[in-house]
Design an enzyme around this catalytic site. Structure first.
Site, PDB file in Angstrom:
ATOM      1  N   HIS A 463      -2.459   4.880  -2.875  1.00  0.00           N
ATOM      2  CA  HIS A 463      -1.802   5.245  -1.509  1.00  0.00           C
ATOM      3  C   HIS A 463      -0.516   5.189  -1.318  1.00  0.00           C
ATOM      4  O   HIS A 463       0.386   5.493  -0.319  1.00  0.00           O
ATOM      5  CB  HIS A 463      -2.821   5.090  -0.165  1.00  0.00           C
ATOM      6  CG  HIS A 463      -2.760   6.370   0.629  1.00  0.00           C
ATOM      7  ND1 HIS A 463      -2.142   7.386   0.751  1.00  0.00           N
ATOM      8  CD2 HIS A 463      -3.554   6.227   1.952  1.00  0.00           C
ATOM      9  CE1 HIS A 463      -2.259   8.119   1.806  1.00  0.00           C
ATOM     10  NE2 HIS A 463      -3.347   7.515   2.263  1.00  0.00           N
ATOM     11  N   ARG A 464      -0.146   4.102  -1.936  1.00  0.00           N
ATOM     12  CA  ARG A 464       1.261   3.513  -1.932  1.00  0.00           C
ATOM     13  C   ARG A 464       2.560   4.798  -2.335  1.00  0.00           C
ATOM     14  O   ARG A 464       3.536   4.998  -2.209  1.00  0.00           O
ATOM     15  CB  ARG A 464       1.817   2.399  -2.617  1.00  0.00           C
ATOM     16  CG  ARG A 464       1.011   1.053  -2.120  1.00  0.00           C
ATOM     17  CD  ARG A 464       1.147   0.029  -2.965  1.00  0.00           C
ATOM     18  NE  ARG A 464       0.623   0.299  -4.329  1.00  0.00           N
ATOM     19  CZ  ARG A 464       0.757  -0.685  -5.507  1.00  0.00           C
ATOM     20  NH1 ARG A 464       1.231  -1.776  -5.175  1.00  0.00           N
ATOM     21  NH2 ARG A 464       0.197  -0.528  -6.468  1.00  0.00           N
TER      22      ARG A 464
END
Length: 493
Positions: A463-464
């Protein structure tokens, strides 16, 4: 040639990818054997693969320093070779055991009497990577600089340690000195490169050979039912079942559990299992994982596969649903390149090439070899690459290089009858797709409930790098391709 110059000691080489140690699985030669240049002499298991190491010199084996089952660090002497056996007998070359029963580790004095293999950067030309006997390719990468001692795994019911030998007594490789008689250790069993013990041309893959070893079956006594008379797992299991002692079928290359008085079994964590644990722990607690799911009707995709199998030029090609999933992922990457990227701290590295990893459950544990630059392959080339990747993994011959550099992975949990999962990202990758089982299920199709072939996809992503919108669009594109691959190809290419 003097005794000192004709005896050369071969150290365990650096097998690449930063590996620091390896376990000796099987010696392919024994003391007294005459060997050729680049002939495989020992099979070593690292954290990533089992590899055969070729001889750096031709000659005669004079000493084997570590038995099978020993974990040896890179740079440790493992074998001594007489490179000029025709010059006459050596005065003495001790291969005796230490008082504790272990094979000796050569001392500084004994190593001074032999010539050691060159260090990394000093490899003699023509020996590494050249063709070995039988058309094989040598797998050596380089030589590690360390000369630390080997580590032995603890044995059950091991005898108490004996007092150390008196000062000046050398149990290593000694030339020109005849030591006092000491207990000798039996020569290690020599394994044929294709499977069985020395003396017979036994054809068997490494996993089958290991299974036979675990079950106590002599491959030399079996008649193979496989291609070219090779011995299969079924041959070994039938032989084991017909023995006087019934042995349970092994799971994941282990024998039946052996519990102690406390009804517990302790299994050493090493090799592939150790590497997998380290990678999964690092990934799970470093990259913030998000997993999304999508259930799709793949009836048209399955029919397309049937038509493909029926084409004359595809009749000898392995065609499976995984092939279409791989193609769907590669096309979706072209539409969403950010999915094929790596988090590098202060920057995101987006890769134009796709090294497509395929998670494979092998007898040695979970490995993830990858198809290099898979996006440039045609569908036929991709099918051949996947077939080769799977067969190599099943035979236990996947190289460390084949498991390095992956950029995006597929895990086919459907082969185990599982609908989907929440896979953990391989370190350095930003997405992994779980492909579930294809099942016949009731499905609304053209306004009516019909029985259709359905599967569920699970996409885990970092999700980064990948937000919900990007992850959802990528997964939707994969699903759209599998719903109607022919229409997707026309629309996207």
């Amino acid at each position: 040639m003097s005794d000192m110059s004709r005896i050369k000691t071969f150290n365990l080489p650096d097998l690449g990818e930063g590996l620091t140690e390896g376990e000796i699985l099987a010696w392919l030669v024994k003391v007294g054997d005459t060997i050729e240049l680049n002939q495989p002499i020992v099979e070593v298991e690292t954290a990533k693969a089992a590899v055969e190491i070729p001889a750096k010199w031709a000659g005669q084996v004079q000493a084997i320093h570590h038995p099978e089952g020993t974990t040896v660090e890179v740079g440790t002497p493992i074998i001594a070779i007489d490179t000029d056996p025709g010059a006459g007998p050596l005065e003495a070359l001790s291969t005796t055991a230490t008082p504790s029963g272990d094979l000796p580790t050569p001392s500084a004095a004994s190593l001074a009497a032999v010539e050691v293999a060159p260090a990394e950067g000093m490899i003699e030309p023509g020996l590494i990577g050249g063709a070995a006997p039988g058309g094989r390719t040598a797998v050596l990468v380089g030589y590690g600089p360390r000369t630390t001692a080997a580590k032995r795994r603890p044995r059950k019911n091991a005898a108490p340690a004996q007092p150390a030998a008196p000062a000046g007594v050398d149990h290593g490789v000694v030339v020109g000195h005849k030591p006092a008689p000491t207990p000798t250790i039996p020569a290690p069993q020599v394994h044929d490169r294709r499977g069985g013990a020395s003396g017979g041309a036994v054809l068997a893959k490494p996993p089958v050979r290991k299974l036979a070893k675990d079950l106590g079956v002599d491959l030399g006594t079996l008649t193979g039912s496989g291609p070219l008379g090779s011995i299969t797992r079924e041959d070994v299991q039938q032989a084991a079942n017909g023995a006087s002692v019934v042995v349970a079928e092994p799971i994941a290359a282990t024998t039946a559990p052996s519990f102690g008085a406390d009804r517990e079994q302790r299994i050493p964590v090493k090799g592939v299992r150790k590497l997998t644990a380290e990678n999964m722990s690092r990934s799970a607690f470093t990259a913030p994982h998000v997993t999304e799911f999508l259930t799709v009707d793949v009836t048209r995709a399955m029919k397309a596969l049937d038509r493909l199998r029926g084409r004359r030029e595809w009749r000898d090609v392995r065609v499976s649903p995984l092939l279409l999933v791989a193609k769907a992922v590669l096309l979706a990457v072209q539409r969403h390149p950010m999915v094929n990227s790596t988090w590098a701290g202060d920057e995101i590295v987006v890769k134009e090439y796709v090294n497509l990893g395929i998670a494979a459950a092998t007898e040695r544990g979970l490995i993830v070899p990858n198809v290099k630059d898979a996006g440039r392959l045609s569908l036929r080339e991709l099918a051949d690459a996947l077939t080769d990747l799977v067969q190599t993994a099943k035979s236990g011959r996947t190289s460390p290089a084949a498991m390095s550099g992956g950029t995006l992975t597929i895990t086919n949990v459907g082969v185990f009858g599982v609908d989907t999962g929440t896979p953990i990202l391989p370190p350095g990758e930003s997405a992994i797709l779980a492909f579930g089982a294809v099942r016949e299920m009731p499905w609304v199709h053209k306004g009516k409930v019909k029985v259709r072939q359905v599967t569920t996809l699970g996409l885990s992503f970092d999700h980064r790098i990948i937000d919900g919108e990007l992850g959802s669009k990528f997964l939707r594109d994969v699903g759209d391709f599998l719903t109607d691959p022919e229409a997707a190809l026309l629309a996207w290419t």
